[in-house]
Design a protein around this motif. Structure first.
Motif, mmCIF file in Angstrom:
data_model
loop_
_atom_site.group_PDB
_atom_site.id
_atom_site.type_symbol
_atom_site.label_atom_id
_atom_site.label_comp_id
_atom_site.label_asym_id
_atom_site.label_seq_id
_atom_site.Cartn_x
_atom_site.Cartn_y
_atom_site.Cartn_z
ATOM 1 N N ALA A 29 0.863 -1.373 0.079
ATOM 2 C CA ALA A 29 -0.077 0.043 0.058
ATOM 3 C C ALA A 29 0.871 1.125 -0.058
ATOM 4 O O ALA A 29 0.317 2.262 -0.060
ATOM 5 C CB ALA A 29 -0.923 -0.021 1.285
ATOM 6 N N GLY A 30 2.051 1.056 0.228
ATOM 7 C CA GLY A 30 3.131 2.260 0.012
ATOM 8 C C GLY A 30 3.217 2.956 1.476
ATOM 9 O O GLY A 30 3.705 4.276 1.377
ATOM 10 N N HIS A 31 3.314 2.365 2.408
ATOM 11 C CA HIS A 31 3.713 2.907 3.605
ATOM 12 C C HIS A 31 5.047 2.706 4.233
ATOM 13 O O HIS A 31 5.698 1.659 3.563
ATOM 14 C CB HIS A 31 2.573 2.588 4.779
ATOM 15 C CG HIS A 31 1.156 2.927 4.428
ATOM 16 N ND1 HIS A 31 0.729 4.151 3.990
ATOM 17 C CD2 HIS A 31 0.023 1.980 4.192
ATOM 18 C CE1 HIS A 31 -0.574 3.898 3.777
ATOM 19 N NE2 HIS A 31 -1.061 2.877 3.814
ATOM 20 N N ASP A 32 5.414 3.170 5.263
ATOM 21 C CA ASP A 32 6.856 3.114 5.842
ATOM 22 C C ASP A 32 6.652 1.975 6.929
ATOM 23 O O ASP A 32 5.616 1.922 7.686
ATOM 24 C CB ASP A 32 7.352 4.474 6.271
ATOM 25 C CG ASP A 32 7.612 5.147 5.408
ATOM 26 O OD1 ASP A 32 8.036 4.911 4.414
ATOM 27 O OD2 ASP A 32 8.032 6.583 5.720
ATOM 28 N N ALA A 33 7.742 1.344 7.382
ATOM 29 C CA ALA A 33 7.667 0.419 8.283
ATOM 30 C C ALA A 33 9.045 0.046 9.013
ATOM 31 O O ALA A 33 10.074 -0.081 8.144
ATOM 32 C CB ALA A 33 7.087 -1.261 7.763
ATOM 33 N N SER A 139 10.371 2.246 -6.606
ATOM 34 C CA SER A 139 9.228 1.552 -5.935
ATOM 35 C C SER A 139 9.252 1.586 -4.552
ATOM 36 O O SER A 139 8.497 2.166 -3.652
ATOM 37 C CB SER A 139 8.876 0.158 -6.524
ATOM 38 O OG SER A 139 7.985 -0.240 -5.588
ATOM 39 N N MET A 140 10.611 1.407 -3.697
ATOM 40 C CA MET A 140 10.555 1.056 -2.295
ATOM 41 C C MET A 140 11.969 1.198 -2.183
ATOM 42 O O MET A 140 12.653 0.607 -2.905
ATOM 43 C CB MET A 140 9.980 -0.225 -2.113
ATOM 44 C CG MET A 140 9.670 -0.410 -0.627
ATOM 45 S SD MET A 140 8.782 -1.917 -0.496
ATOM 46 C CE MET A 140 9.511 -3.195 -0.897
ATOM 47 N N PHE A 141 12.325 1.254 -0.751
ATOM 48 C CA PHE A 141 13.608 1.187 -0.370
ATOM 49 C C PHE A 141 13.556 0.053 0.983
ATOM 50 O O PHE A 141 12.759 0.284 1.790
ATOM 51 C CB PHE A 141 14.385 2.399 0.212
ATOM 52 C CG PHE A 141 14.794 3.199 -0.700
ATOM 53 C CD1 PHE A 141 15.721 2.966 -1.366
ATOM 54 C CD2 PHE A 141 13.938 4.379 -1.054
ATOM 55 C CE1 PHE A 141 16.237 3.947 -2.484
ATOM 56 C CE2 PHE A 141 14.432 5.414 -1.878
ATOM 57 C CZ PHE A 141 15.685 5.197 -2.666
ATOM 58 N N PRO A 174 8.177 4.643 -0.262
ATOM 59 C CA PRO A 174 8.263 3.647 0.860
ATOM 60 C C PRO A 174 9.456 3.110 1.481
ATOM 61 O O PRO A 174 10.016 2.814 0.595
ATOM 62 C CB PRO A 174 7.135 2.752 0.574
ATOM 63 C CG PRO A 174 7.024 2.625 -0.841
ATOM 64 C CD PRO A 174 7.255 4.170 -1.454
ATOM 65 N N ARG A 175 9.699 3.289 2.704
ATOM 66 C CA ARG A 175 10.908 2.699 3.383
ATOM 67 C C ARG A 175 10.608 1.676 4.342
ATOM 68 O O ARG A 175 9.686 1.975 5.091
ATOM 69 C CB ARG A 175 11.862 3.784 3.834
ATOM 70 C CG ARG A 175 12.309 4.783 2.776
ATOM 71 C CD ARG A 175 13.033 5.970 3.331
ATOM 72 N NE ARG A 175 12.117 6.741 4.001
ATOM 73 C CZ ARG A 175 12.457 7.339 5.285
ATOM 74 N NH1 ARG A 175 13.576 7.157 5.861
ATOM 75 N NH2 ARG A 175 11.497 8.041 6.140
ATOM 76 N N MET A 176 11.305 0.518 4.324
ATOM 77 C CA MET A 176 11.203 -0.275 5.458
ATOM 78 C C MET A 176 12.721 -0.733 6.070
ATOM 79 O O MET A 176 13.632 -0.924 5.282
ATOM 80 C CB MET A 176 10.745 -1.799 4.669
ATOM 81 C CG MET A 176 10.631 -2.899 5.483
ATOM 82 S SD MET A 176 10.325 -4.338 4.456
ATOM 83 C CE MET A 176 8.563 -4.730 5.001
ATOM 84 N N ALA A 177 12.846 -0.590 7.289
ATOM 85 C CA ALA A 177 13.929 -0.968 7.780
ATOM 86 C C ALA A 177 13.752 -2.367 8.733
ATOM 87 O O ALA A 177 12.743 -2.460 9.256
ATOM 88 C CB ALA A 177 14.240 0.163 9.014
ATOM 89 N N LEU A 178 14.443 -3.227 8.505
ATOM 90 C CA LEU A 178 14.513 -4.743 9.098
ATOM 91 C C LEU A 178 15.768 -4.925 9.640
ATOM 92 O O LEU A 178 16.999 -4.705 9.428
ATOM 93 C CB LEU A 178 14.305 -5.741 7.904
ATOM 94 C CG LEU A 178 13.210 -5.292 6.805
ATOM 95 C CD1 LEU A 178 13.880 -4.859 5.641
ATOM 96 C CD2 LEU A 178 12.395 -6.476 6.527
ATOM 97 N N THR A 179 15.323 -5.478 11.082
ATOM 98 C CA THR A 179 16.422 -6.291 11.834
ATOM 99 C C THR A 179 16.025 -7.329 12.660
ATOM 100 O O THR A 179 14.807 -7.338 12.964
ATOM 101 C CB THR A 179 17.057 -5.109 12.613
ATOM 102 O OG1 THR A 179 18.243 -5.775 13.446
ATOM 103 C CG2 THR A 179 16.066 -4.588 13.682
#
Length: 614
Positions: A29-33, A139-141, A174-179
């Motif tokens: 949907a194009g949101h950050d997380a 599209s996205m990071f 949109p950006r997504m940080a994962l750990t």
């Protein structure tokens, strides 16, 4: 395709796990997380599926920030196997190869591009991203290993700080940080540094119920490790972490001499040797990698059955991240650690001598104390570990303390005797002494050094004769960890009192310890080099086990031909499911977990041939 169709047709799984679907829908949907999910929890799918879905919807390329070349190679290889257009940009490419990848990206021919943070923030690459952004094709990071951005994280990398440019230069993307590992302090720092304050946080349980945690006081750490591997992990793949390069090489040779297939890995090795060892670990069965923490982040090998620490890490985040490399396939695995007084002294000294500010040092001391608390704990390890990350849990029944509850004793009296002795030594001699000499005085041992300095005349001489050296070392370890004793590295590791000593001397603070276990057990025998041990992830009858062995041999040949780890072709669980089903037709293979449409097309005929031969 919908996300569920992508999951099924591309990756071969029929349902999402845990919070995966909510994360995927949020990103599509194009949101950050901000996504916190334990190792083996399926983080990669959380950005790979949105990347495919958004590319199909016309949004263009997804850029994945990854700090490790090996991880980029394996993930891109796995995506190619699944039929996804992916590529990487890193130092292994020639100038011409990198140019070709960039042109494919600009033409919209790539769904996912993996790049290191250093490359991402170069003027050339930013200009290319701006060209895509202007055309609505960015599209996205996805920022993997996002804990690297935080100074409070266990693997801080300054180059990650520059990633704040993504928010500034590409608003609305949109950006997504994962750990897999971040306490509350580190999470807040990630959100602030990456300007993700408005991002939705998805925090999964940190529990890895398939991992058994065992922590032992060091007596003879080499013997303890050999006994652990010989008795419980013969022929298994594993990782052994050591603090120094010298210790890595010595321990690897010791394991080889004991008939264990072991390799060393540290930053001081030649790059080609290091890469060769890593490739062998990923591609072969039953190898034990002995390494510094330079090895491991992003290692996707699913069948690592144990992770052992011969030296105590700096904090619980590092310990959790490193132990999490065991049992990614969800099958039983073990995390074993040996710790001792010297570990606490070394870690405390490194903090005290660092050029960082006092606030940073205080936080690092608190993190070290939490890890020591985990090591010294007499209750459930898992409860302690999860509580550190803010998660409530019940006793697991599967850690060493749950399985074999330790005896505890009150070390407050011993602690006061040790502190009183340090005080009297300083009063009499005007100088400090080390731990061994201190314990000799308290236990009443008339050594040459005790006699030379007249310390037999101290009023505390022999007052602790009833305590063993192991008991006193445990007490001293606690006193150093809680800051009641300072180790002066500038004066040959002599011991000094601190402000915190007063509370212990007055009896205001209790020092509770676990009983030191006696060193039981024989010296491990030297064994012949272990051969490959066939261990299926599920119980198979004899015929199915033959099929499984044949499939593993076939998979190894394919993996070598494609220059990929075997698990990228098919996971062990997928091979076991095939062996159990004994398929005779294409229809029989459909629906087996881990076989997507591209893999079915590429390998079905060969798999059926091998199964029938097997």
């Amino acid at each position: 395709m919908s996300p569920l169709q992508i999951l099924s047709e591309v990756f071969g799984y029929d349902q999402f796990r845990g919070p995966q679907q909510a994360i995927v829908d949020h990103m599509v949907a194009g949101h950050d997380a901000l996504v916190l999910m334990p190792t083996g929890g399926g983080k990669s799918l959380c950005y790979q599926i949105p990347a495919i879905a958004r590319q199909q919807a016309g949004h263009g390329v997804t850029v994945v920030v990854s700090p490790l070349i090996a991880l980029m190679h394996d993930q891109v290889g796995a995506l190619h196997e699944a039929g996804v257009a992916a590529a990487f940009l890193n130092s292994t490419l020639s100038g011409d190869e990198a140019y070709q990848v960039e042109q494919r990206m600009l033409r919209g021919e790539i769904t996912m591009l993996y790049a290191a943070p250093e490359r991402l923030t170069t003027p050339r690459f930013l200009a290319q991203l701006e060209s895509l952004f202007a055309r609505g094709q960015l599209s996205m990071f996805a920022i993997d290993e996002a804990h690297c951005v935080s100074q409070w994280g266990h693997d801080f990398r300054p180059e990650y700080r520059a990633l704040s440019v993504l928010h500034e230069r590409f608003p609305g993307v949109p950006r997504m940080a994962l750990t897999a590992t971040a306490d509350a302090l580190t999470r807040d720092d990630i959100l602030e540094r990456l300007q993700l304050e408005d991002a939705r946080a998805f925090v999964s349980s940190f529990d890895r119920p398939n991992i058994r945690y065992t922590i032992e006081e060091k007596r003879d750490s080499t013997l303890q490790l050999l006994r652990f591997i010989e008795r419980e992990h013969e022929g298994d793949a594993g990782i052994v972490y050591c603090q120094s390069r010298r210790k890595v090489e010595d321990m690897a040779q010791t394991l080889v001499d004991a008939g264990i297939n072991a390799l060393p890995y540290h930053a001081g090795l030649d790059n080609k040797v290091r890469q060769k060892h890593q490739d062998r670990f990923l591609r072969e069965d039953g190898i034990v990698m002995v390494a510094t923490i330079a090895f491991g982040m992003g290692i996707d090998k699913p069948d690592v059955r144990f992770v052992a620490h011969l030296d105590m890490p700096k904090n619980i985040e590092g310990y959790y991240q490193e132990t999490g490399r065991a049992g990614r396939d969800g099958l039983p695995a073990q995390a074993w650690m040996g710790y001792g007084l010297q570990d606490v002294v070394n870690q405390r000294r490194m903090i005290d001598e660092s050029p960082a500010g006092e606030e940073f040092k205080q936080i690092m001391r608190g993190k070290l104390d939490a890890l020591l608390g985990l090591a010294e704990a007499t209750d459930c390890r898992r409860v302690r570990l999860l509580a550190y990350f803010g998660e409530d849990s019940a006793p697991c029944g599967n850690c060493d303390n749950c399985l074999h509850p330790p005896a505890i004793w009150d070390g407050t009296d011993a602690a006061r005797k040790l502190l009183s002795t340090i005080y009297r030594i300083q009063q009499q001699s005007g100088m400090g002494f080390g731990a061994g000499h201190l314990m000799d005085i308290v236990r009443g041992k008339t050594t040459e050094k005790v006699t030379q300095h007249g310390h037999a005349a101290l009023s505390t001489f022999g007052l602790g004769a009833a305590f063993s050296e192991l008991q006193l070392r445990g007490v001293l370890r606690q006193l150093i960890a809680m800051g009641a004793v300072r180790v002066d590295a500038q004066a040959f590791n002599t011991l000094q009192l601190t402000e915190q000593s007063r509370a212990v001397l007055r009896g205001e603070v209790q020092v509770q310890l676990r009983e030191s276990a006696a060193d039981a057990g024989r010296k491990p025998k030297r064994s012949a080099r272990l051969g490959a041990v066939v261990k299926a992830p599920i119980t198979l009858d004899s015929d199915a086990l033959l099929r499984y062995s044949a499939l593993k041999a076939w998979r190894a040949e394919v993996a070598r031909a494609h220059n990929l780890p075997a698990y990228v072709i098919f996971h062990d669980a997928t091979l076991a499911a095939i062996a159990q089903r004994a398929p005779h037709s294409l229809a029989d293979l459909q629906g087996i977990s881990g076989i997507g449409a591209k893999k079915l097309e590429a390998y079905a005929e060969e798999v059926l041939r091998v199964v029938n031969l097997g």
